[in-house]
Motif scaffolding. Structure first.
Motif, PDB file in Angstrom:
ATOM      1  N   PRO A   1       1.043   5.458  -7.449  1.00 51.66           N
ATOM      2  CA  PRO A   1       0.159   4.694  -6.343  1.00 51.66           C
ATOM      3  C   PRO A   1      -1.336   4.910  -6.190  1.00 51.66           C
ATOM      4  N   LYS A   2      -1.855   4.097  -5.628  1.00 48.94           N
ATOM      5  CA  LYS A   2      -3.366   4.472  -5.505  1.00 48.94           C
ATOM      6  C   LYS A   2      -3.913   4.121  -3.913  1.00 48.94           C
TER       7      LYS A   2
ATOM      8  N   GLN B   1      13.383  -2.593 -13.246  1.00 51.15           N
ATOM      9  CA  GLN B   1      12.847  -3.563 -12.270  1.00 51.15           C
ATOM     10  C   GLN B   1      11.485  -3.283 -11.694  1.00 51.15           C
ATOM     11  N   PHE B   2      11.153  -2.230 -12.045  1.00 52.56           N
ATOM     12  CA  PHE B   2       9.905  -1.715 -11.480  1.00 52.56           C
ATOM     13  C   PHE B   2       8.448  -2.637 -11.793  1.00 52.56           C
ATOM     14  N   VAL B   3       7.773  -3.113 -11.062  1.00 54.76           N
ATOM     15  CA  VAL B   3       6.616  -3.863 -11.000  1.00 54.76           C
ATOM     16  C   VAL B   3       5.340  -2.687 -11.076  1.00 54.76           C
ATOM     17  N   ASN B   4       4.556  -2.574 -12.102  1.00 55.75           N
ATOM     18  CA  ASN B   4       3.614  -1.753 -12.075  1.00 55.75           C
ATOM     19  C   ASN B   4       2.431  -1.899 -10.945  1.00 55.75           C
ATOM     20  N   ILE B   5       2.753  -1.013 -10.079  1.00 56.83           N
ATOM     21  CA  ILE B   5       1.851  -1.036  -8.558  1.00 56.83           C
ATOM     22  C   ILE B   5       0.577  -0.659  -8.796  1.00 56.83           C
ATOM     23  N   GLU B   6       0.112  -0.484 -10.071  1.00 55.47           N
ATOM     24  CA  GLU B   6      -1.352  -0.267 -10.311  1.00 55.47           C
ATOM     25  C   GLU B   6      -2.142  -1.463 -10.516  1.00 55.47           C
ATOM     26  N   ASP B   7      -1.322  -2.828 -10.749  1.00 57.63           N
ATOM     27  CA  ASP B   7      -1.939  -4.337 -11.001  1.00 57.63           C
ATOM     28  C   ASP B   7      -2.573  -4.878  -9.720  1.00 57.63           C
ATOM     29  N   GLU B   8      -2.211  -4.298  -8.559  1.00 58.41           N
ATOM     30  CA  GLU B   8      -2.719  -4.747  -7.584  1.00 58.41           C
ATOM     31  C   GLU B   8      -4.388  -4.475  -7.257  1.00 58.41           C
TER      32      GLU B   8
ATOM     33  N   ILE C   1       2.036   6.125  -1.224  1.00 50.07           N
ATOM     34  CA  ILE C   1       3.170   6.536  -1.697  1.00 50.07           C
ATOM     35  C   ILE C   1       4.118   5.511  -2.427  1.00 50.07           C
ATOM     36  N   SER C   2       4.914   5.804  -3.455  1.00 48.89           N
ATOM     37  CA  SER C   2       5.743   4.967  -4.067  1.00 48.89           C
ATOM     38  C   SER C   2       6.972   5.111  -3.236  1.00 48.89           C
ATOM     39  N   LEU C   3       7.466   3.711  -2.821  1.00 58.14           N
ATOM     40  CA  LEU C   3       8.634   3.553  -2.258  1.00 58.14           C
ATOM     41  C   LEU C   3       9.967   4.099  -3.248  1.00 58.14           C
ATOM     42  N   VAL C   4       9.686   3.593  -4.346  1.00 59.08           N
ATOM     43  CA  VAL C   4      10.765   3.749  -5.172  1.00 59.08           C
ATOM     44  C   VAL C   4      10.700   5.342  -5.787  1.00 59.08           C
ATOM     45  N   TYR C   5       9.696   5.813  -5.828  1.00 55.01           N
ATOM     46  CA  TYR C   5       9.569   7.341  -6.375  1.00 55.01           C
ATOM     47  C   TYR C   5      10.226   8.126  -5.368  1.00 55.01           C
ATOM     48  N   SER C   6       9.809   7.967  -3.827  1.00 57.54           N
ATOM     49  CA  SER C   6      10.144   8.752  -2.881  1.00 57.54           C
ATOM     50  C   SER C   6      11.400   8.857  -2.425  1.00 57.54           C
TER      51      SER C   6
ATOM     52  N   LYS D   1      -6.123  -2.053   5.796  1.00 52.45           N
ATOM     53  CA  LYS D   1      -6.399  -0.662   5.897  1.00 52.45           C
ATOM     54  C   LYS D   1      -6.059  -0.186   7.321  1.00 52.45           C
ATOM     55  N   ASN D   2      -6.067  -1.169   8.421  1.00 51.37           N
ATOM     56  CA  ASN D   2      -5.967  -0.706   9.551  1.00 51.37           C
ATOM     57  C   ASN D   2      -4.423  -0.511  10.049  1.00 51.37           C
ATOM     58  N   TYR D   3      -3.458  -1.007   9.073  1.00 54.89           N
ATOM     59  CA  TYR D   3      -1.985  -1.120   9.466  1.00 54.89           C
ATOM     60  C   TYR D   3      -1.348   0.212   8.642  1.00 54.89           C
ATOM     61  N   ASP D   4      -0.429   0.721   9.383  1.00 53.26           N
ATOM     62  CA  ASP D   4       0.171   1.758   8.905  1.00 53.26           C
ATOM     63  C   ASP D   4       1.075   1.487   8.021  1.00 53.26           C
ATOM     64  N   ILE D   5       0.880   1.373   6.839  1.00 53.88           N
ATOM     65  CA  ILE D   5       1.854   1.028   5.780  1.00 53.88           C
ATOM     66  C   ILE D   5       1.583   2.044   4.679  1.00 53.88           C
ATOM     67  N   LYS D   6       2.371   2.943   4.513  1.00 61.68           N
ATOM     68  CA  LYS D   6       2.302   4.065   3.706  1.00 61.68           C
ATOM     69  C   LYS D   6       2.631   3.919   2.262  1.00 61.68           C
ATOM     70  N   PHE D   7       3.771   2.870   2.018  1.00 62.31           N
ATOM     71  CA  PHE D   7       4.104   2.630   0.750  1.00 62.31           C
ATOM     72  C   PHE D   7       3.709   1.745   0.026  1.00 62.31           C
ATOM     73  N   GLN D   8       3.325   1.906  -1.440  1.00 59.29           N
ATOM     74  CA  GLN D   8       2.508   0.982  -2.038  1.00 59.29           C
ATOM     75  C   GLN D   8       3.237  -0.334  -2.253  1.00 59.29           C
TER      76      GLN D   8
END
Length: 230
Positions: free
Chosen positions: A146-147, A223-230, A151-156, A16-23
């Motif tokens: 996303p959660k 080809q999208f993997v459900n990003i809620e699985d993580e 933000i979703s990279l694919v969606y955005s 959470k300390n990293y600035d990674i905005k895309f799920q």
């Protein structure tokens, strides 16, 4: 040795300390770190989870700033990929049938009178065509959720491509007005700028671009993997 739920939760908290905005990018980096730690344990590394985490981040990502640079690099790479895909799709639809369609629309445009009514109808139809790709993409990609405030990279970036026709239409309306927009006698005019045949050509290419966006949405979801699985 697989990490426990609590150990993975600890890694999530550290990341959470990293600035990674895309799920999707976050998930990829998280999986890489978890896998690297599990491999170290299997190889006999007896260090604490925190120590192994720090070692992986330092050795494989170049430290704190390295992870953020890799995340930005992944985003830039995906943006380039999506742009290539949309134009590859556009070229896919430029064929004999589409050329006949373009010529037919332009012939109709040449046959129509150059009046405010005709120009208004054309712009209404062009606006509907421009908005269609955006509406289609929003509906088609709404299953991507996303959660954790990400933000979703694919969606955005797919939505960005789908919104291009609306941006283009806005430029089509206002760019020709710029030379006179600050004039005291300025009036918004279409007749002096465009002709039905030109707008027919714009409409034809916009429809083809919409088809390209629709194909892009289907390609990405396939080809999208459900990003809620993580």
């Amino acid at each position: 040795m697989k990490l426990t739920y609590w150990e993975m939760d600890h890694i999530h908290n550290r990341m959470k300390n990293y600035d990674i905005k895309f799920q999707e990018i976050y998930n990829e980096l998280f999986d890489h770190i978890v896998t690297a730690i599990e491999e170290r344990r299997e190889a006999g590394d007896t260090n604490s989870l925190e120590q192994m985490y720090n070692n992986v981040v330092t050795e494989q990502f170049g430290g704190f700033s390295g992870i953020e640079k890799i995340a930005k690099s992944h985003e830039d790479g995906y943006k380039r990929r999506v742009r290539k895909m949309i134009w590859a799709n556009f070229r896919h639809y430029i064929n004999f049938q589409s050329l006949i369609f373009i010529i037919a629309l332009m012939c109709i445009g040449f046959a129509l009178p150059h009046t405010n009514l005709i120009m208004g109808i054309f712009f209404i139809v062009i606006f509907a065509a421009a908005a269609y790709s955006s509406v289609y993409a929003y509906i088609k990609l709404r299953s991507i959720k996303p959660k954790g405030g990400k933000i979703s990279l694919v969606y955005s970036h797919t939505i960005t491509q789908a919104n291009f026709p609306l941006i283009f239409l806005n430029a089509l309306l206002w760019v020709p007005q710029l030379p006179n927009i600050f004039s005291d006698n300025y009036k918004f005019k279409l007749l002096d700028v465009y002709y039905p045949a030109i707008l027919a050509l714009v409409l034809a290419f916009m429809i083809i671009y919409n088809m390209s966006c629709m194909r892009l949405c289907r390609q990405e979801l396939k080809q999208f993997v459900n990003i809620e699985d993580e």
